[in-house]
Design an enzyme around this catalytic site. Structure first.
Site, PDB file in Angstrom:
ATOM      1  N   TYR A  73       0.822  -1.222   0.000  1.00 26.90           N
ATOM      2  CA  TYR A  73       0.000   0.000   0.000  1.00 26.90           C
ATOM      3  C   TYR A  73       0.850   1.263   0.000  1.00 26.90           C
ATOM      4  CZ  TYR A  73      -4.141  -2.778   0.180  1.00 26.90           C
ATOM      5  OH  TYR A  73      -5.121  -3.668  -0.166  1.00 26.90           O
TER       6      TYR A  73
ATOM      7  N   ARG B 269       1.448   1.787  -3.630  1.00 26.63           N
ATOM      8  CA  ARG B 269       0.229   2.248  -4.314  1.00 26.63           C
ATOM      9  C   ARG B 269      -0.067   3.705  -3.946  1.00 26.63           C
ATOM     10  NH1 ARG B 269      -4.953  -0.852  -3.739  1.00 26.63           N
ATOM     11  NH2 ARG B 269      -5.453   0.308  -5.608  1.00 26.63           N
TER      12      ARG B 269
ATOM     13  N   VAL C  39      -9.630   3.779  -4.152  1.00 24.18           N
ATOM     14  CA  VAL C  39      -9.007   4.237  -2.914  1.00 24.18           C
ATOM     15  C   VAL C  39      -8.068   5.415  -3.169  1.00 24.18           C
ATOM     16  CG1 VAL C  39      -9.326   2.068  -1.684  1.00 24.18           C
ATOM     17  CG2 VAL C  39      -7.281   2.363  -3.108  1.00 24.18           C
ATOM     18  N   ASP C  40      -8.014   5.863  -4.441  1.00 26.48           N
ATOM     19  CA  ASP C  40      -7.276   7.099  -4.723  1.00 26.48           C
ATOM     20  C   ASP C  40      -8.172   8.284  -4.350  1.00 26.48           C
ATOM     21  OD1 ASP C  40      -8.998   7.888  -6.971  1.00 26.48           O
ATOM     22  OD2 ASP C  40      -8.002   6.340  -8.164  1.00 26.48           O
TER      23      ASP C  40
ATOM     24  N   HIS D  91     -14.628   1.559  -0.368  1.00 29.38           N
ATOM     25  CA  HIS D  91     -13.553   0.607  -0.054  1.00 29.38           C
ATOM     26  C   HIS D  91     -12.387   1.253   0.668  1.00 29.38           C
ATOM     27  CE1 HIS D  91     -15.110  -2.327  -3.394  1.00 29.38           C
ATOM     28  NE2 HIS D  91     -15.895  -2.249  -2.348  1.00 29.38           N
TER      29      HIS D  91
ATOM     30  N   GLY E  81     -16.902   2.652 -15.211  1.00 25.78           N
ATOM     31  CA  GLY E  81     -15.602   1.993 -15.061  1.00 25.78           C
ATOM     32  C   GLY E  81     -15.523   0.962 -13.955  1.00 25.78           C
ATOM     33  N   THR E  82     -16.570   0.165 -13.831  1.00 21.47           N
ATOM     34  CA  THR E  82     -16.506  -0.944 -12.867  1.00 21.47           C
ATOM     35  C   THR E  82     -17.039  -2.218 -13.506  1.00 21.47           C
ATOM     36  OG1 THR E  82     -17.328  -1.824 -10.750  1.00 21.47           O
ATOM     37  CG2 THR E  82     -18.677  -0.114 -11.776  1.00 21.47           C
ATOM     38  N   SER E  83     -16.360  -3.329 -13.246  1.00 22.74           N
ATOM     39  CA  SER E  83     -16.784  -4.609 -13.824  1.00 22.74           C
ATOM     40  C   SER E  83     -18.005  -5.182 -13.099  1.00 22.74           C
ATOM     41  CB  SER E  83     -15.624  -5.607 -13.767  1.00 22.74           C
ATOM     42  OG  SER E  83     -15.184  -5.743 -12.429  1.00 22.74           O
TER      43      SER E  83
HETATM   44  N1  APR Z   1     -13.025   4.154 -18.974  1.00 28.08           N
HETATM   45  C1  APR Z   1     -14.057   3.478 -18.403  1.00 28.08           C
HETATM   46  N2  APR Z   1     -13.950   2.202 -17.999  1.00 28.08           N
HETATM   47  C2  APR Z   1     -12.779   1.589 -18.175  1.00 28.08           C
HETATM   48  C3  APR Z   1     -11.656   2.225 -18.745  1.00 28.08           C
HETATM   49  C4  APR Z   1     -11.811   3.583 -19.167  1.00 28.08           C
HETATM   50  N3  APR Z   1     -10.828   4.265 -19.711  1.00 28.08           N
HETATM   51  N4  APR Z   1     -10.621   1.325 -18.770  1.00 28.08           N
HETATM   52  C5  APR Z   1     -11.080   0.192 -18.235  1.00 28.08           C
HETATM   53  N5  APR Z   1     -12.377   0.326 -17.867  1.00 28.08           N
HETATM   54  C6  APR Z   1     -13.281  -0.640 -17.232  1.00 28.08           C
HETATM   55  C7  APR Z   1     -13.016  -2.102 -17.550  1.00 28.08           C
HETATM   56  O1  APR Z   1     -13.637  -2.441 -18.785  1.00 28.08           O
HETATM   57  C8  APR Z   1     -13.664  -2.793 -16.366  1.00 28.08           C
HETATM   58  O2  APR Z   1     -15.039  -3.075 -16.606  1.00 28.08           O
HETATM   59  O3  APR Z   1     -13.123  -0.536 -15.844  1.00 28.08           O
HETATM   60  C9  APR Z   1     -13.566  -1.746 -15.248  1.00 28.08           C
HETATM   61  C10 APR Z   1     -12.588  -2.087 -14.169  1.00 28.08           C
HETATM   62  O4  APR Z   1     -13.035  -3.218 -13.486  1.00 28.08           O
HETATM   63  P1  APR Z   1     -12.208  -3.832 -12.263  1.00 28.08           P
HETATM   64  O5  APR Z   1     -10.751  -3.842 -12.631  1.00 28.08           O
HETATM   65  O6  APR Z   1     -12.860  -5.098 -11.878  1.00 28.08           O
HETATM   66  O7  APR Z   1     -12.360  -2.723 -11.115  1.00 28.08           O
HETATM   67  P2  APR Z   1     -13.549  -2.485 -10.084  1.00 28.08           P
HETATM   68  O8  APR Z   1     -14.863  -2.865 -10.664  1.00 28.08           O
HETATM   69  O9  APR Z   1     -13.393  -1.078  -9.592  1.00 28.08           O
HETATM   70  O10 APR Z   1     -13.176  -3.480  -8.926  1.00 28.08           O
HETATM   71  C11 APR Z   1     -13.980  -3.485  -7.769  1.00 28.08           C
HETATM   72  O11 APR Z   1     -12.551  -5.021  -6.619  1.00 28.08           O
HETATM   73  O12 APR Z   1     -10.312  -5.522  -6.372  1.00 28.08           O
HETATM   74  C12 APR Z   1     -11.433  -5.038  -5.741  1.00 28.08           C
HETATM   75  O13 APR Z   1     -11.671  -3.541  -3.961  1.00 28.08           O
HETATM   76  C13 APR Z   1     -11.200  -3.634  -5.278  1.00 28.08           C
HETATM   77  O14 APR Z   1     -12.538  -1.662  -5.535  1.00 28.08           O
HETATM   78  C14 APR Z   1     -12.076  -2.823  -6.201  1.00 28.08           C
HETATM   79  C15 APR Z   1     -13.196  -3.780  -6.531  1.00 28.08           C
END
Ligand code: APR
Length: 232
Positions: free
Chosen positions: A55, A58, A90-91, A106, A172-174
């Site tokens: 951390y 990071r 977390v940024d 988080h 931007g979240t999966s």
């Molecule tokens: N603009 C928008 N989305 C984007 C971009 C971009 N430029 N680049 C990548 N992405 C998308 C990817 O397609 C993906 O769907 O951002 C998403 C990132 O997904 P993850 O890496 O799974 O991140 P996140 O959903 O924030 O993870 C959730 O998991 O590891 C733990 O606690 C951690 O907060 C985190 C949580």
């Protein structure tokens, strides 16, 4: 007239264009570590020095990053909307961009907390968290990050916000990590939802759902402009 309530759930993707790597494109490895080694209570029990160092690295990276046009567009929206950002990141790039109401679901790289009492939280600025750094009650400090398998203390607050949304954005979240991924289910049926992600996460069909498979640094400034014009 009362401003419309805009609630935004953000994930790692919104910070990708600021140079901070996302999680799930690296084979479950995170800067070369198994995620559970550095982001779980077991990992912490096994090797506190490794977790602290991870951390610290990071935090250094995040401290050098700058908000991108996606973060800036969300901050701009406060001119016309009552905006709440619920971030899994977390940024502090939302705050740096000027957003004033940010829920850090988080936790934060820039805070430590006591291992004995989670209400004892301290800012970390310009220093590294080390073995032997103690809270006022004499217990080791740890990063104030919610690890896998831990409770998400701000989840109730996030649910209340989602329930009041007129407009909800998912950026931007999966949507694979719960409980954050479940927030969308609390959004009222009459609200409009925008999903912005070049690899769209799975979403159940519903009215007023807009899928935008574009990077957030490009899509958000355009969407923000459109929403602000409509709000006049
Ligand atoms: N603009 C928008 N989305 C984007 C971009 C971009 N430029 N680049 C990548 N992405 C998308 C990817 O397609 C993906 O769907 O951002 C998403 C990132 O997904 P993850 O890496 O799974 O991140 P996140 O959903 O924030 O993870 C959730 O998991 O590891 C733990 O606690 C951690 O907060 C985190 C949580």
């Amino acid at each position: 007239m009362q401003r419309k309530k805009l609630v935004v759930l953000t994930g790692a993707g919104i910070s990708a264009e600021s140079g901070i790597a996302t999680f799930r494109d690296a084979n479950g490895l995170w800067e070369g570590h198994d995620v559970m080694e550095v982001a779980s209570p077991e990992g912490w029990r096994n090797n506190q020095a490794l977790v602290l160092d991870f951390y610290n690295q990071r935090r250094k990276q995040a401290a050098q990053a700058k908000p991108n046009p996606g973060h800036l567009a969300l901050a701009e929206l406060e001119k016309k909307f009552a905006v709440t950002i619920i971030t899994q990141n977390v940024d502090h790039l939302h705050e740096q961009a000027g957003s004033t109401k940010v829920i850090h679901l988080h936790g934060s790289l820039f805070q430590s907390r006591s291992t004995a009492d989670e209400s004892l939280v301290y800012p970390i600025e310009g220093w590294e968290l080390k073995l032997g750094d103690k809270c006022e009650r004499g217990s080791q400090l740890r990063p104030n990050i919610v690890w896998f398998g831990e409770m998400v203390p701000l989840m109730d607050l996030a649910i209340t916000e989602a329930q009041q949304a007129d407009i909800f954005m998912v950026v931007g979240t999966s949507l694979v990590v719960y409980p954050a991924a479940g927030l969308v289910h609390y959004v009222p049926a009459k609200a409009t939802i925008y999903v912005i992600d070049p690899n769209l996460p799975p979403m159940s069909k519903r009215p007023n759902l807009h899928l935008i498979p574009v990077k957030s640094g490009e899509a958000l400034p355009q969407l923000a402009q459109k929403l602000m014009e409509e709000a006049i």
